[in-house]
Design an enzyme around this catalytic site. Structure first.
Site: not given
Ligand code: AMP
Length: 287
Positions: A34-35, A41, A65, A157, A183, A191-193
């Site tokens: 999702m960028g 990523h 979603q 996820d 990661v 790590l997460s947006s």
């Protein structure tokens, strides 16, 4: 490594390009995102670049979603930076379709939906009604567009990975689904947006999720085989800091309860830190 990726907004053109590449004997790796790309990523893209000739990163914030009160509008969309980061990690093709390109009738509801029973129902599925239907539907569409390929998803996820694996088997997609390790920041935070939403004190508190999971793992390693006791050990670390949505200790593949613990086991947590709902998980094999 190419510095000028092919950029597609039209999905028919993407499909035609990938079909032509396969005719030339080139293999395709697909990395759906999702960028708001980060090193998590990038690790998926690097893995795809090691495995495949053509590396497609899709950047699509999928409205299906997101729940009505979730952050679809606010979700970060730094497209230029995303393209640069994807290419830096080895992407050769970027697909960034609009919502209307993916769902032509939008904002009318999308009539067709993919639902994966069982594995999608608890944890994130219970906390976020409709979320996994949205994930499964968009991934099914991306798999149709991508054609025969390897597709890379993060273990971060874990439940999503399980949903995608089940859907791929059930619907017979010619896709090899590959899970890639989580990661983390140096302090253990995955790590997460959505980490961008954290205030400084929330950022400082958030690694407690991973710390709790590690204590749960240590409990299993010390011989504990009761899922409730392992979950309690995780909660004892996390709850002084934040009340989790859930702490689950389940079978890694089916995500079903397993008691006593045996085989591949997964420990999963979710908790809200201010605006950010964070999830994390770790695994252990009991032999
Ligand atoms: P998203 O853009 O959040 O939908 O994530 C796109 C893909 O990147 C999914 O397969 C995620 O599981 C994966 N991913 C997100 N964060 C991480 C991470 N910290 N480590 C590894 N993979 C990740």
């Amino acid at each position: 490594m190419s510095t000028e990726p092919l950029l597609f907004e039209r999905i028919a053109e993407l499909r035609a390009h990938l079909d032509a590449e396969r005719v030339r004997g080139r293999t395709v790796g697909l990395v759906p995102t999702m960028g708001a790309l980060h090193d998590g990523h990038a690790s998926l893209v690097q893995r795809a670049a090691a495995d495949d000739d053509v590396v497609v990163v899709t950047i699509f914030v999928n409205p299906l979603q997101f729940g009505p009160t979730e952050d679809f509008e606010a979700y970060p969309r730094p497209l230029d930076a995303d393209i640069a980061r994807a290419v830096g990690a080895g992407a050769t093709v970027i697909a960034a379709p609009t919502v209307r390109e993916m769902y032509p009738g939008w904002p009318l509801p999308v009539a067709t939906s993919v639902r994966v029973a069982g594995v999608s129902e608890r944890m994130e599925g219970a906390s976020r009604p409709g979320h996994f239907d949205g994930v499964a539907t968009v991934v099914a569409k991306l798999f149709h567009l991508g054609g025969p390929c390897r597709a890379y998803f993060g273990e971060k996820d874990w439940q999503q990975l399980a949903v995608v694996r089940q859907m791929t088997i059930d619907l017979g997609f010619p896709v090899e689904v590959i899970g890639c390790p989580t990661v983390r920041e140096a302090d253990g935070l995955a790590l997460s947006s959505r980490n961008a939403y954290l205030t400084a004190p929330e950022r400082e508190a958030a690694p407690v999720l991973h710390r709790g999971l590690l204590v749960g793992l240590a409990t299993v390693r010390a011989g504990e085989r009761s899922p409730a006791a392992v979950a309690a050990a995780v909660r004892a670390i996390i709850e002084p800091v934040v009340v989790p949505d859930y702490v689950e200790v389940v079978d890694a593949a089916s995500l079903a309860p397993v008691n006593p613990l045996r085989g591949d086991v997964r420990l999963l947590v979710a908790a809200r830190f201010g605006r950010a709902r964070l999830i994390d998980n770790v695994g252990i094999t009991i032999s």
